[in-house]
Motif scaffolding. Structure first.
Motif, PDB file in Angstrom:
ATOM      1  N   GLN A  69       6.751  39.440  46.420  1.00 24.63           N
ATOM      2  CA  GLN A  69       6.804  40.754  47.056  1.00 24.63           C
ATOM      3  C   GLN A  69       5.562  40.871  47.921  1.00 24.63           C
ATOM      4  OE1 GLN A  69       6.414  44.198  44.513  1.00 24.63           O
ATOM      5  NE2 GLN A  69       7.801  45.384  45.814  1.00 24.63           N
ATOM      6  N   VAL A  90       2.194  39.327  46.818  1.00 27.44           N
ATOM      7  CA  VAL A  90       2.272  39.097  45.369  1.00 27.44           C
ATOM      8  C   VAL A  90       3.268  37.981  45.078  1.00 27.44           C
ATOM      9  CG1 VAL A  90       2.898  40.117  43.133  1.00 27.44           C
ATOM     10  CG2 VAL A  90       1.698  41.491  44.843  1.00 27.44           C
ATOM     11  N   LYS A 110       4.409  35.728  41.678  1.00 26.48           N
ATOM     12  CA  LYS A 110       4.261  35.626  40.228  1.00 26.48           C
ATOM     13  C   LYS A 110       5.252  34.588  39.722  1.00 26.48           C
ATOM     14  CE  LYS A 110       2.661  37.714  36.422  1.00 26.48           C
ATOM     15  NZ  LYS A 110       1.515  37.120  35.849  1.00 26.48           N
ATOM     16  N   TRP A 167       7.222  41.880  32.368  1.00 30.58           N
ATOM     17  CA  TRP A 167       6.630  42.101  33.686  1.00 30.58           C
ATOM     18  C   TRP A 167       7.502  43.041  34.510  1.00 30.58           C
ATOM     19  CZ3 TRP A 167       6.923  41.493  38.960  1.00 30.58           C
ATOM     20  CH2 TRP A 167       5.707  41.578  39.637  1.00 30.58           C
ATOM     21  N   SER A 174       7.140  46.634  33.315  1.00 35.53           N
ATOM     22  CA  SER A 174       5.890  47.321  33.676  1.00 35.53           C
ATOM     23  C   SER A 174       5.650  47.423  35.180  1.00 35.53           C
ATOM     24  CB  SER A 174       4.694  46.632  33.003  1.00 35.53           C
ATOM     25  OG  SER A 174       4.563  45.310  33.463  1.00 35.53           O
ATOM     26  N   HIS A 175       6.292  46.584  36.007  1.00 32.86           N
ATOM     27  CA  HIS A 175       6.007  46.601  37.443  1.00 32.86           C
ATOM     28  C   HIS A 175       7.185  46.998  38.331  1.00 32.86           C
ATOM     29  CE1 HIS A 175       2.727  44.143  35.845  1.00 32.86           C
ATOM     30  NE2 HIS A 175       2.057  44.535  36.896  1.00 32.86           N
ATOM     31  N   VAL A 176       8.386  46.555  38.006  1.00 37.86           N
ATOM     32  CA  VAL A 176       9.536  46.804  38.874  1.00 37.86           C
ATOM     33  C   VAL A 176      10.279  48.077  38.470  1.00 37.86           C
ATOM     34  CG1 VAL A 176      11.739  45.855  39.674  1.00 37.86           C
ATOM     35  CG2 VAL A 176       9.758  44.341  39.403  1.00 37.86           C
ATOM     36  N   ALA A 193       8.948  51.471  39.685  1.00 41.77           N
ATOM     37  CA  ALA A 193       9.183  51.709  41.122  1.00 41.77           C
ATOM     38  C   ALA A 193      10.609  52.174  41.365  1.00 41.77           C
ATOM     39  CB  ALA A 193       8.895  50.439  41.914  1.00 41.77           C
TER      40      ALA A 193
END
Length: 186
Positions: A157, A160, A162, A173, A176-178, A181
């Motif tokens: 992204q 970023v 990963k 992950w 907590s991140h996608v 949003a």
């Protein structure tokens, strides 16, 4: 006779498999990508001789690919063993029930509803690879499989990047991140 035939069959399959590994290693090498640790080890083993360094590097790279496949397969075995262990520990004929999650919120747009539903399912269980891809695309990212047998997952992204060694590693992950949003969609 069957015993010897099985041994011969295994030897043929092993040679063919190793040929595919060398092909993958050569493709990676010819692309210009170098695994710094393996490259350093090859230089040391070749005592600085450039021609020997490349040959040793390819041999080390094939060994690394074999190790990665072993790790990926072993991770899957461990995950299956954990599921079987959880089932064995629950009363006969039942499956452990995870803590109840509140229902996903709804949205006027059906596409957003589908994404919210996937987020909810991700928190409860986990998703298939294509469903993770759908969530990644929803936040303007991509998720691809990498490796000889697709055992590595790469999330990109913008700047970023990963890497994940197995599908279950994506869940925490993404949660907590996608997911935040997507859930912040008005």
């Amino acid at each position: 006779m069957g015993f010897w035939k099985n041994i011969q069959d295994k030897a043929v399959v092993d040679r063919h498999f190793e040929e595919r590994l060398y092909e993958a290693a050569l493709e990676e090498f010819e692309s210009g990508a170098r695994r710094r640790g393996l490259w350093a080890k090859a230089i040391v083993e070749a005592e600085g001789d450039p021609a020997r360094t490349e040959a040793i590097y390819l041999k080390l790279l094939v060994a690394a690919l074999k190790d990665e496949m072993y790790i990926a397969n072993r991770s899957k075995e461990i995950a299956r063993e954990q599921v079987h262990s959880q089932r064995a520990q629950s009363p006969a004929g039942t499956t452990p029930i995870p803590a109840a999650l509140p229902p996903p919120r709804t949205h006027a747009d059906p596409k957003v509803n589908r994404l919210l539903s996937l987020c909810h399912r991700l928190r409860a269980d986990g998703l298939a690879f294509d469903q993770y891809q759908t969530l990644a695309e929803a936040v303007g990212a991509s998720l691809t499989q990498k490796g000889l047998f697709g055992e590595t997952y790469v999330f990109r992204q913008g700047e970023v990047v990963k890497n994940f060694n197995n599908l279950p590693a994506l869940k925490p992950w993404f949660v907590s991140h996608v997911v935040p949003a997507i859930e912040a969609t008005p």
